[in-house]
Design an enzyme around this catalytic site. Structure first.
Site, mmCIF file in Angstrom:
data_model
loop_
_atom_site.group_PDB
_atom_site.id
_atom_site.type_symbol
_atom_site.label_atom_id
_atom_site.label_comp_id
_atom_site.label_asym_id
_atom_site.label_seq_id
_atom_site.Cartn_x
_atom_site.Cartn_y
_atom_site.Cartn_z
ATOM 1 C CG ASP A 44 -2.124 0.918 0.999
ATOM 2 O OD1 ASP A 44 -2.091 1.732 0.049
ATOM 3 O OD2 ASP A 44 -3.097 0.847 1.783
HETATM 4 C C1 BGC Z 1 -5.012 3.312 0.200
HETATM 5 C C2 BGC Z 1 -5.143 2.330 -0.939
HETATM 6 C C3 BGC Z 1 -4.975 3.055 -2.246
HETATM 7 C C4 BGC Z 1 -3.632 3.766 -2.260
HETATM 8 C C5 BGC Z 1 -3.369 4.534 -3.533
HETATM 9 C C6 BGC Z 1 -3.789 4.198 0.110
HETATM 10 O O1 BGC Z 1 -3.880 5.259 0.991
HETATM 11 O O2 BGC Z 1 -5.013 2.616 1.421
HETATM 12 O O3 BGC Z 1 -6.377 1.684 -0.886
HETATM 13 O O4 BGC Z 1 -5.124 2.184 -3.328
HETATM 14 O O5 BGC Z 1 -3.620 4.710 -1.184
HETATM 15 O O6 BGC Z 1 -4.150 5.673 -3.602
#
Ligand code: BGC
Length: 690
Positions: A229
């Site tokens: 993530d």
């Molecule tokens: C989130 C993810 C997301 C990623 C990219 C993170 O803060 O937890 O779900 O895909 O950001 O935006």
């Protein structure tokens, strides 16, 4: 498409030409949603985009795209075809804007209604979750776009999300939190997976050989690659990020292929140094890169564009699908004296009030990563006005109206002063849901409760329409209100869908994917600070496998509305169930039961036939009942159908800690068949014989 076999050849040939430095580069992101390139070998940037409600504006160079209803809405529809169609449409939109990977579906389990991201996910039950995520992934990948189920694993709260460790026992981890990931990997073969921020049993997931190498890759045979993530590898909370202190070789050996959105752990200098010090070998890196390259081949990176699906976005077809999804996911919770549906020919005036009546939810980063900005959004008020045009007057005056519609619920607003992840200025009203924050209140805000009670005091024909993504308590007002409709976050066509349901053009057929508790203390995750949101950076999943309805059943707690609940404008009669064979031999076998169902009311409508299993005698403690099958069926008045429902051996099994595998024990199971987790009409016995 490159033939199987030659895919591997192409990967090996590319791998053999890559220099070590280039390999290092491929392990990290470059500029938010992209990766590094190696132009001389035709390796282009692997552009990802946020999902899972559509293509986000923040990851598509500010473009506007179809905004589909939230994950909870999709799960509430209990319709696998819709999940496929939604995935397919999002895959097409990704294709149309040149993205190669959709960061979704979100398949974390609704352990608590307070999780700020509950709305993105598919509710509290692993079976329902996997039945949605499998077709969704297949739909996305039908367009040769990589899906990315997230967040692997046990990412069930936003409070201290970067640093909290989920302390969970082995059986619970597998049965509740890993199960939808496992099934999605085994049945839909997603090309990527996103590891979560949180730690599991004090280990970062992206550094866990057990969770990545052993379980995901060796046991489940995941062939794609794992990405982190965003910023998960930097330490501290969101306002205080600093480079990770972990050495890179742990994640390398665990199987982490891609660090997003840039290198902390896999920062080039750190990799070079660790490599010089022989902390890992080039072969270790090759194993990670091989997986990346295979996905690049699958999405067609090395093919001529003409041979790839073309993609399309913002089409009428996608907008109609968004509306249909919303219509099918709307849940009718209460309908005293059949006050709904409203009769358009008999009403002169409707008052429309409430904070969510004309509120738009599809805005830039509104709600976090799942935000989608559509080219237009039909609010509830707009949909109502459109429906009533020339027939019914819409006002804001309850006293002289035939009916009042109150649009209430939650939203994604941040509290005004969120000082850091942990510090919140006193006196701020919480209750909203979004990435980076959890709810603090199960009830609606005091001002909404006041408005509801004042309005119904003036006009008894007051109907509450909820727009929100997770369960809310209704004490202090529901008993005074004749009808309540749960519409979730209904997407860009939501206003039209809501109006269609209110006026009976569409008969509601949604069922709750999550129990609505009467009060938060009833919820298994809320026994103490330890169990939510945790103490000393640890949250203890003491409820074990008893998550959602399994807990309410075990403890005999009456919920406000049970899992699987939802009313209709018509009535269904469940008549009989027949087995083609009531014996099942092995965990990988399936049997079919046939349920006879008739629409005995006067309107066409849909019903979800739900099947819950009870293990009559087991060597381990098991939930009273567990969802093991369902089928959604649409019937005209007086129409009868015999509906086949598949029950899989593996869905009757439990995770056996001693053999470290799923186990289906010999003996009898009772299948309880009905229209919610607490409303059964038929029973059938099946036997596991070997
Ligand atoms: C989130 C993810 C997301 C990623 C990219 C993170 O803060 O937890 O779900 O895909 O950001 O935006």
């Amino acid at each position: 498409m490159i033939a199987n076999g030659s895919e591997e050849n192409l990967v090996e040939s590319l791998l053999s030409k890559l220099k070590l430095k280039e390999k290092f580069q491929l392990l990290t992101g470059y500029f938010f949603f992209q990766t590094h390139t190696v132009p001389r070998l035709g390796i282009r940037t692997f552009k990802t985009t946020d999902g899972p409600l559509g293509i986000s504006q923040h990851s598509s160079f500010l473009r506007k795209n179809t905004y589909f209803p939230a994950g909870m809405n999709l799960a509430a529809a209990w319709n696998r075809e819709l999940a496929y169609e939604c995935g397919e449409a999002i895959g097409k939109e990704a294709r149309a804007i040149g993205r190669l990977c959709v960061l979704g579906p979100g398949i974390n389990i609704g352990r608590t209604p307070f999780n700020g991201r509950t709305y993105e996910y598919y509710g509290e039950d692993p079976y329902l979750t996997k039945e949605m995520s499998i077709p969704f992934v297949k739909g996305v990948q039908s367009q040769r776009i990589a899906a990315c189920p997230k967040h692997y694993v046990a990412n069930n709260q936003e409070t201290k999300r970067y640093t909290v460790s989920v302390e969970v026992d082995e059986r619970t981890l597998h049965e509740i939190y890993l199960r939808a990931f496992k099934e999605t990997v085994e049945e839909a073969d997603p090309w990527t997976i996103m590891s979560s921020y949180n730690l599991v049993n004090s280990e970062y997931v992206h550094e866990s050989s057990k969770l990545l190498k052993e379980i995901l890759m060796e046991k489940w045979r995941f062939s794609g690659f794992v990405m982190t993530d965003w910023w998960a590898t930097a330490e501290g909370d969101s306002n205080n990020k600093e480079p990770s202190h972990s050495p890179p070789e742990i994640a390398i050996k665990a199987g982490l292929s891609l660090e997003m959105p840039k290198g902390h752990l896999y920062e080039q200098k750190r990799l070079e140094e660790a490599n010089r010090n022989k902390k890992f070998t080039e072969k270790d890196i090759d194993n990670l890169i091989r997986r990346i390259l295979l996905v690049y081949v699958k999405v067609g990176m090395f093919e001529n564009n003409k041979s790839l699906p073309k993609g399309e976005r913002n089409t009428k077809k996608h907008q109609n699908l968004a509306r249909k999804m919303s219509e099918e996911g709307i849940v009718l919770l209460k309908n005293q004296n059949n006050i709904l549906p409203l009769d358009i020919d008999k009403i002169k005036q409707i008052a429309c009030l409430g904070p969510n009546a004309n509120k738009k939810f599809g805005k830039f980063l509104y709600g976090g990563a799942a935000a989608v900005s559509p080219p237009y959004e039909i609010t509830a008020l707009k949909g109502l006005k459109e429906k009533c045009k020339g027939k019914i007057q819409i006002t804001e005056n309850p006293s002289d109206s035939d009916y009042v519609l109150l649009f209430m619920g939650l939203n994604h607003d941040s509290p005004k002063k969120l000082i850091s992840d942990e510090t919140i200025e006193e006196g701020i009203e919480f209750g909203n849901e979004s990435e980076k924050m959890d709810r603090r209140e199960l009830r609606l805000s005091e001002s909404q409760i006041k408005l509801i009670n004042e309005t119904v005091g003036i006009n008894p024909n007051t109907i509450v329409v909820l727009i929100n993504g997770s369960p809310v308590a209704m004490d202090g007002w529901m008993e005074n209100i004749p009808a309540v409709l749960e519409t979730w976050y209904p997407g860009m066509e939501g206003g039209r869908a809501i109006a269609n349901v209110l006026f009976g053009d569409v008969n509601p057929s949604g069922k709750l994917p999550m129990t609505f508790p009467k009060k938060i203390e009833d919820c298994p995750a809320h026994k103490s600070e330890r169990t939510f949101p945790g103490v000393d950076l640890k949250v203890y999943y003491e409820e074990g496998i008893y998550v959602g309805y399994k807990h309410y059943d075990k403890e005999n707690i009456e919920p406000l509305f049970p899992f699987g609940f939802g009313l209709s404008y018509t009535m269904f009669k469940f008549e009989e169930v027949k087995n083609t064979d009531n014996k099942i031999k092995a965990i990988d076998e399936t049997i079919e039961i046939n349920v006879k169902i008739t629409n005995v009311g006067s309107r066409a409508g849909g019903e979800v036939i739900q099947v819950y299993s009870e293990d009559v005698k087991s060597s381990v403690d098991r939930p009273k009942r567990e969802l093991v099958g369902f089928e959604k069926v649409f019937l005209e008045p007086n129409e009868t159908k015999i509906v086949p429902i598949e029950i899989k051996g593996k869905d009757l099994a439990f995770y056996d800690v001693s053999s470290r595998d799923w186990k289906l024990e010999k003996g009898d199971f009772i299948l309880h068949i009905g229209s919610s987790s607490r409303d059964f009409h038929l029973k059938e016995k099946i036997t596991v014989i070997s």
